[in-house]
Design an enzyme around this catalytic site. Structure first.
Site, PDB file in Angstrom:
ATOM      1  N   THR A 108       0.866  -1.444   0.004  1.00 52.19           N
ATOM      2  CA  THR A 108       0.687   0.114  -0.565  1.00 52.19           C
ATOM      3  C   THR A 108       1.364   0.933   0.393  1.00 52.19           C
ATOM      4  OG1 THR A 108      -0.364  -0.376   2.418  1.00 52.19           O
ATOM      5  CG2 THR A 108      -2.124  -1.372   1.570  1.00 52.19           C
ATOM      6  N   SER A 124      -0.432  -6.104   8.232  1.00 47.16           N
ATOM      7  CA  SER A 124      -0.750  -4.836   8.655  1.00 47.16           C
ATOM      8  C   SER A 124      -1.330  -4.672   9.766  1.00 47.16           C
ATOM      9  CB  SER A 124      -1.308  -3.479   7.508  1.00 47.16           C
ATOM     10  OG  SER A 124      -2.944  -4.652   7.812  1.00 47.16           O
ATOM     11  N   ASP A 131      -5.127  -3.404  12.589  1.00 46.81           N
ATOM     12  CA  ASP A 131      -6.098  -3.779  11.823  1.00 46.81           C
ATOM     13  C   ASP A 131      -6.841  -2.530  10.617  1.00 46.81           C
ATOM     14  OD1 ASP A 131      -7.062  -5.745  13.704  1.00 46.81           O
ATOM     15  OD2 ASP A 131      -6.705  -4.504  14.829  1.00 46.81           O
ATOM     16  N   GLU A 145     -10.100  -0.633   5.624  1.00 49.62           N
ATOM     17  CA  GLU A 145      -9.903  -0.442   4.092  1.00 49.62           C
ATOM     18  C   GLU A 145     -10.674  -0.465   2.860  1.00 49.62           C
ATOM     19  OE1 GLU A 145      -6.388   1.283   3.193  1.00 49.62           O
ATOM     20  OE2 GLU A 145      -6.083   3.182   5.092  1.00 49.62           O
ATOM     21  N   GLY A 158       1.079  -4.964  13.060  1.00 42.75           N
ATOM     22  CA  GLY A 158       1.111  -3.259  13.480  1.00 42.75           C
ATOM     23  C   GLY A 158       1.415  -3.667  15.191  1.00 42.75           C
ATOM     24  N   SER A 159       1.121  -2.472  15.667  1.00 45.82           N
ATOM     25  CA  SER A 159       0.750  -1.754  16.762  1.00 45.82           C
ATOM     26  C   SER A 159      -1.110  -2.740  17.566  1.00 45.82           C
ATOM     27  CB  SER A 159       0.625  -0.495  17.378  1.00 45.82           C
ATOM     28  OG  SER A 159      -0.556   0.102  16.139  1.00 45.82           O
ATOM     29  N   GLY A 160      -2.239  -2.276  16.118  1.00 44.08           N
ATOM     30  CA  GLY A 160      -2.610  -2.712  16.951  1.00 44.08           C
ATOM     31  C   GLY A 160      -3.303  -4.246  15.920  1.00 44.08           C
ATOM     32  N   ASP A 198     -13.386   1.567  13.899  1.00 43.78           N
ATOM     33  CA  ASP A 198     -12.099   0.197  14.093  1.00 43.78           C
ATOM     34  C   ASP A 198     -10.563   0.911  14.029  1.00 43.78           C
ATOM     35  OD1 ASP A 198     -14.048  -0.829  13.390  1.00 43.78           O
ATOM     36  OD2 ASP A 198     -13.723  -1.320  10.862  1.00 43.78           O
ATOM     37  N   GLU A 258     -10.066   4.258  14.153  1.00 43.43           N
ATOM     38  CA  GLU A 258      -9.942   4.903  12.763  1.00 43.43           C
ATOM     39  C   GLU A 258     -10.391   6.208  13.666  1.00 43.43           C
ATOM     40  OE1 GLU A 258      -7.501   5.625   9.879  1.00 43.43           O
ATOM     41  OE2 GLU A 258      -7.101   3.219  10.493  1.00 43.43           O
TER      42      GLU A 258
END
Length: 510
Positions: free
Chosen positions: A184, A209, A211, A216, A242-244, A477, A479
């Site tokens: 991405t 990634s 979450d 997306e 990722g971190s989450g 989520d 975001e």
């Protein structure tokens, strides 16, 4: 051949009394559980493992050989769990080769191989035995999945690409998956990829990634004219980079990239509820959670602490909990199960069911878009069947689809992937500091559900209107969205994921 099966000490008890194998192809008929692979070696299909009998193993001095556990005191045998078997094949010169994931540690698996040169190759017998091995290894899961891999090089601590090549790609390759890899390039790129995806070319989209990329992709699929068909046809998976990594924790049962890759290889198609969130004139799909208050701030206001990994969530939660921060709001809900006893009963009824063997949902016709909103949008009058309750001392509003938010946060132990409900918790923000500390500890100890001051319900829709605040945090989520009222409703089984069980989360229940 019958005598081999009858005299074999490692034969699978489930095959006792029958000579009919599990596989259907003609070449597999009457294939025994044990395949001789040399004068002093054999391979046997056991109850839950491939058992290797080889006298040469006596030469090994250690308690472990080639990453495979040696069985008991007799080190002429070793076993490989069927779940770890990735592939089996024969070479042109009559060698049988079995690829599997061996455990380097509790958190890491890597591809390994065992191979034997057959003294007297019998193609029908060998092919039939390997077919039975692969049936045991994959069960109802699809073999050689066609996977669109998305790597987010910007997420978490920025190591997704390295994690993919080191821990994930080798597992996929050993399992003979068909891969199409893409990085991405910018925020929202996953939406574009989902919107333009050839849904006939892939079985799954695997996101290396946190979450954010799955969120997306689901929203990209939702923008298509054939949204309903695309959301059912293509499974979404997360490979924790990722971190989450809530999605991987819930469906793969791990935040280890290599163990998650193995879980995706063996994953079963699983229906997942998705949630339409309307805010202003916008409609967004949510797969994870919607939150206002302490959890939203814990996530969004700790972006500068990404270097801490998942520990940033615990830190942010503790600081705000001890500070007795409140987030006043008016909340209206459509309740399906209004008390903990009813919630527990629903969960236990589903968890007692056997694993699913197939996805029974019909594929929506081409051109079928998102389902209509049963309760309208945030701009419509509040449905008369909903009850509006002021929450002037709200500390946390958190509605979620999944059980885990992070490794140490099992907020929804009664959550189910496709029960048509969101799990809702509401906690006052003005509770005593000692109670706050007990709340945090209860989450880590999986006792959050039973706390007396935690209101836990299953709902199918709700509306929340923040008040007495000019600005704040709302998380969909993970975001951030505008700080204004929003409404949500559940669409049962609208999305598709890959899971280990086919109908449950990999979380400790109630």
């Amino acid at each position: 051949m019958a005598s081999i099966l009858e005299d074999d000490p490692f034969k699978d008890p489930s095959l006792a009394g029958t000579s009919t194998p599990l596989s259907q192809p003609p070449f597999a008929v009457n294939v025994p559980a044990t395949l001789p692979v040399g004068r002093n070696a054999s391979l046997t299909l056991g109850t839950d493992s491939l058992v290797v009998l080889d006298e040469e193993l006596l030469e090994s001095r250690g308690a472990n050989c080639c990453g495979v556990n040696l069985a008991g005191k007799n080190k002429t045998t070793r076993s490989i769990p069927f779940f770890n078997i990735l592939w089996a094949e024969t070479s042109d010169d009559g060698e049988i080769i079995i690829h599997y994931a061996h455990n380097v540690s509790k958190k890491v698996v890597r591809p390994a191989i065992i191979s034997y040169k057959l003294d007297k190759p019998e193609s029908n017998l060998t092919e039939g035995w390997m077919e039975r091995l692969l049936e045991r290894a994959y069960g109802a899961s699809q073999r050689q999945k066609r996977i669109k891999v998305l790597i987010n090089p910007f997420g978490g601590q920025g190591g997704a690409q390295k994690m993919y090549h080191k821990h994930i790609a080798p597992i996929f390759a050993a399992a003979r998956c068909e891969l199409d890899v893409e990085k991405t390039q910018y925020s929202g790129h996953g939406v574009e990829i989902g919107q333009n995806l050839d849904i006939e070319a892939y079985d799954a989209v695997a996101c290396c990634s946190g979450d954010g990329i799955p969120h997306e992709v689901w929203n990209g699929l939702s923008k298509r004219e054939d949204a309903a068909r695309a959301l059912v046809k293509v499974a979404i998976a997360q490979l924790p980079c990722g971190s989450g990594n809530a999605m991987s924790l819930n469906f793969n049962g791990t935040d280890s990239p290599s163990l998650a890759a193995l879980a995706v290889v063996k994953g079963l198609r699983t229906p997942l509820d998705l949630v339409s969130v309307t805010q202003g004139d916008r409609r967004t799909l949510s797969f994870l959670s919607q939150s206002v208050g302490i959890v939203a701030e814990t996530d969004l206001a700790t972006e500068h602490l990404r270097w801490m990994g998942s520990a940033r969530f615990t830190w942010g939660f503790l600081v705000r909990l001890l500070g007795k921060t409140i987030y006043p709001a008016d909340i209206a809900v459509k309740v399906e199960h209004d008390n903990k006893a009813a919630v527990r009963e629903v969960y236990r009824a589903e968890s007692s069911k056997p694993p699913l063997t197939h996805d029974s949902r019909p594929l929506p016709p081409a051109g079928t878009g998102l389902p209509a909103l049963q309760y309208g949008t945030i701009n419509d009058p509040l449905p008369s069947s909903w009850t509006l309750v002021p929450h002037d001392h709200l500390g946390n509003f958190y509605a979620g689809n999944l059980a885990y938010m992070s490794p140490d946060a099992n907020f929804f132990p009664a959550s189910l992937p496709s029960d048509g409900c969101l799990d809702l918790i509401r906690v006052r923000g003005d509770i005593a500091r000692l109670t706050s500390i007990k709340t945090l500890l209860a989450i880590a100890e999986h006792k959050f559900f039973d706390l007396p001051h935690v209101d836990y319900q299953k709902i199918s829709a709700y509306r929340i209107t923040p008040k007495n605040q000019k600005d704040g945090y709302i998380s969909i989520d993970g975001e951030r969205v505008p700080f204004e009222p929003f409404q949500a409703e559940v669409h049962r089984g609208l999305g598709t994921v890959l899971s280990k069980s086919g109908h449950m989360f990999e979380a400790k229940g109630v």
